[in-house]
Design a protein around this motif. Sequence first.
Motif, PDB file in Angstrom:
ATOM      1  N   PRO A  30      22.270  16.801  31.771  1.00 55.07           N
ATOM      2  CA  PRO A  30      23.549  16.211  32.207  1.00 55.07           C
ATOM      3  C   PRO A  30      24.632  16.263  31.148  1.00 55.07           C
ATOM      4  CG  PRO A  30      21.868  14.513  31.882  1.00 55.07           C
ATOM      5  CD  PRO A  30      21.169  15.819  31.795  1.00 55.07           C
ATOM      6  N   THR A  87      25.794  20.125  31.213  1.00 52.88           N
ATOM      7  CA  THR A  87      26.363  20.686  32.434  1.00 52.88           C
ATOM      8  C   THR A  87      27.311  19.751  33.161  1.00 52.88           C
ATOM      9  OG1 THR A  87      24.561  19.877  33.849  1.00 52.88           O
ATOM     10  CG2 THR A  87      24.235  22.012  32.752  1.00 52.88           C
ATOM     11  N   GLY A  88      27.201  18.444  32.893  1.00 51.53           N
ATOM     12  CA  GLY A  88      27.992  17.493  33.653  1.00 51.53           C
ATOM     13  C   GLY A  88      27.409  17.190  35.024  1.00 51.53           C
ATOM     14  N   ARG A  89      26.200  17.681  35.285  1.00 51.98           N
ATOM     15  CA  ARG A  89      25.539  17.452  36.566  1.00 51.98           C
ATOM     16  C   ARG A  89      24.096  17.015  36.336  1.00 51.98           C
ATOM     17  NH1 ARG A  89      28.156  19.348  41.070  1.00 51.98           N
ATOM     18  NH2 ARG A  89      30.019  20.617  40.690  1.00 51.98           N
ATOM     19  N   ARG A 102      24.413  22.365  42.982  1.00 52.68           N
ATOM     20  CA  ARG A 102      24.656  21.274  43.925  1.00 52.68           C
ATOM     21  C   ARG A 102      24.325  19.905  43.349  1.00 52.68           C
ATOM     22  NH1 ARG A 102      22.044  22.396  49.655  1.00 52.68           N
ATOM     23  NH2 ARG A 102      23.341  20.554  50.037  1.00 52.68           N
ATOM     24  N   GLU A 122      24.252  16.279  41.554  1.00 52.13           N
ATOM     25  CA  GLU A 122      25.159  15.142  41.507  1.00 52.13           C
ATOM     26  C   GLU A 122      25.925  15.126  40.183  1.00 52.13           C
ATOM     27  OE1 GLU A 122      24.788  10.249  41.275  1.00 52.13           O
ATOM     28  OE2 GLU A 122      23.060  11.490  41.846  1.00 52.13           O
ATOM     29  N   LYS A 123      27.192  14.757  40.237  1.00 54.06           N
ATOM     30  CA  LYS A 123      27.999  14.693  39.030  1.00 54.06           C
ATOM     31  C   LYS A 123      27.439  13.627  38.079  1.00 54.06           C
ATOM     32  CE  LYS A 123      32.717  13.986  37.365  1.00 54.06           C
ATOM     33  NZ  LYS A 123      34.103  13.643  37.750  1.00 54.06           N
ATOM     34  N   SER A 151      30.417  13.948  29.403  1.00 55.68           N
ATOM     35  CA  SER A 151      29.443  14.974  29.753  1.00 55.68           C
ATOM     36  C   SER A 151      30.081  15.969  30.724  1.00 55.68           C
ATOM     37  CB  SER A 151      28.216  14.339  30.415  1.00 55.68           C
ATOM     38  OG  SER A 151      27.571  13.450  29.557  1.00 55.68           O
ATOM     39  N   GLU A 176      31.957   5.376  32.332  1.00 59.95           N
ATOM     40  CA  GLU A 176      32.955   5.921  33.236  1.00 59.95           C
ATOM     41  C   GLU A 176      34.309   6.132  32.566  1.00 59.95           C
ATOM     42  OE1 GLU A 176      30.931   3.444  33.857  1.00 59.95           O
ATOM     43  OE2 GLU A 176      29.970   3.686  35.814  1.00 59.95           O
ATOM     44  N   PRO A 232      35.043  13.737  31.330  1.00 65.91           N
ATOM     45  CA  PRO A 232      34.278  14.931  30.984  1.00 65.91           C
ATOM     46  C   PRO A 232      35.168  16.155  30.842  1.00 65.91           C
ATOM     47  CG  PRO A 232      34.031  14.436  33.309  1.00 65.91           C
ATOM     48  CD  PRO A 232      34.813  13.309  32.708  1.00 65.91           C
ATOM     49  N   ARG A 270      36.236  19.847  31.654  1.00 66.46           N
ATOM     50  CA  ARG A 270      36.154  20.626  32.884  1.00 66.46           C
ATOM     51  C   ARG A 270      35.465  21.944  32.603  1.00 66.46           C
ATOM     52  NH1 ARG A 270      42.541  19.731  34.160  1.00 66.46           N
ATOM     53  NH2 ARG A 270      42.442  17.460  34.403  1.00 66.46           N
TER      54      ARG A 270
END
Length: 552
Positions: free
Chosen positions: A409, A412-414, A491, A493-494, A512, A545, A549, A551
């Motif tokens: 995570p 990749t941010g996911r 696909r 989740e963020k 992230s 939060e 992150p 982009r």
Amino acid sequence: MSTAVESKTREGGFSLKEWIFTTDHKRIGILYLIGSYAAFAVAGIMAMLMRTELSSIGPTITENPNTYNVWLYFHGAAMILGYQIPALTGFFANYYVPLMIGAKDVAFPRLNALSVWLFWMGIVLALLTFVVPDPPDIMWTGYPPYSVITQGNTALYTFTVLLIGFSSIAGGVNFLTTIIYMRAPGMTWGKLNMFIWCILTAFIIQIIFVPVLGTAVTMISFDKYLGTTFFNASMGGTAVLYENLFWFYSHPAVYVILLPAMGIIYEIVATFARNNIFNYRGILYGGIWGVVALGGIVWAHHLYVAGIPDWMSLIHVFLTLLISVPVGLLMIGIVGTLYKGAIEYRTPMLYAVGFVFLFLIGGLTGIPNAMSSIYIHITETYWIPGHFHYVMALSVTFAIIGGTYYIFPKMTGRMYHEGLGKLGFILLFVGANITFFLTMVLGVRGMPRRYYDYPQFPEFEGIQQLITYGSYVILAGSVVILASWVYGLVRGEKAVANPWGSRSLEWTHTPSPPPPGNFKEVPQLSEDWSPYGYGNGKREEEKGEDLEPARP
């Protein structure tokens, strides 16, 4: 991502040129990740070919024993030199170290870029094994006199080792400088993550011992192509000289691999058990530095049957048993960190527990190997590769895969697919134990290693088939693991900035994935800050939060 060009990349999308010329530690880490897992894949294919060939007596895939030797050579060389060491000291070191210590990048970004491309040159050169008409067939050890008299291309082996060796030395200089001089204000030596200590000491070992390996493989090519006689017994040389030089590096290389793997496991265990590291200073000074102190003086247990003097064997029996003390301290630290923890069994944690189990088997089966009186009866049998795979190949691979899930995570941010991740772990764990426990069973029963065929041992064919089926389960697990990552990339989740609720700097102070330069401001750490400040073990989530992150 490259600090010089990433902003432009985020606006314009993917650019191959910018990846090729990047000097950003995160992108360089990802390049190491791709290269090391590619080496793992090809080496794994070689393993499947060997296991299929051994599943029955007589030719199964090939009738040419030299073809089998090429598979064996590439499997060993790629797994150690192309996969494990680069994944740990290349990918994890690059991606983690600057983030963990609060640095914007490494000390020498251009040297870092040179290091990764030297590694890739070594990978490409190794892949020429399948193109040249005279592929190397000398295993990853390259023992003379066979490596000198064979028709195989020994020079390809030499230059592959030298390129990857130069890459690791450049990385060592870079990361030692980075850790010593670029820590965030307030990050004293006593506040470093265990992974930082482990990678620091691994690079110290690399810088000291890699030149010895480079010298040894160069001397082989000199003997073969220039007519020198370093290893020619009839001309005053000795092959035992090469064995000493090779293992003088290659046994410390075990700790170059083991220490960063242990560091990854410590990070995972502390995070998912919500506990401080058990006996931090004892593990640091007695465990990590104990391994460094003893790791370079235990090489000769590989030479018990090579004709070394009895007094030398006796000394190395003692030293090899002695090094189990610092390694045991490292294991006690992991188990102690788990004690009374609020453990959450996510996929990374499953791999950490799997590491403990596999390494325990590997460590306990290594004790007989240390004793020369036992070793002479089990050397060159299946017992040795069975033990070796447990203590290094399997346990470290579990650390690498678990560490990849842990960092996924952040990178990749996911989020990866949790269900597929756990299924992949189960398949890999079951397949690994079927394959290599039975391998050790065959070793005790006298099955020689490195044999292309075994018509003299028809009673072993049934177990050989079971071992092969186990390797197919490993393959299935690997495919599922890859699917969980691909799903996450496409696909998934963020991910929030800190999905694990870690207290470590790379999770609490960066989004992230991290932006160029990693931190909006240089972190200022308080006197009571700790990367393992979990208090009473209560699970507290820090979603982060407020951190935006980068982009893609």
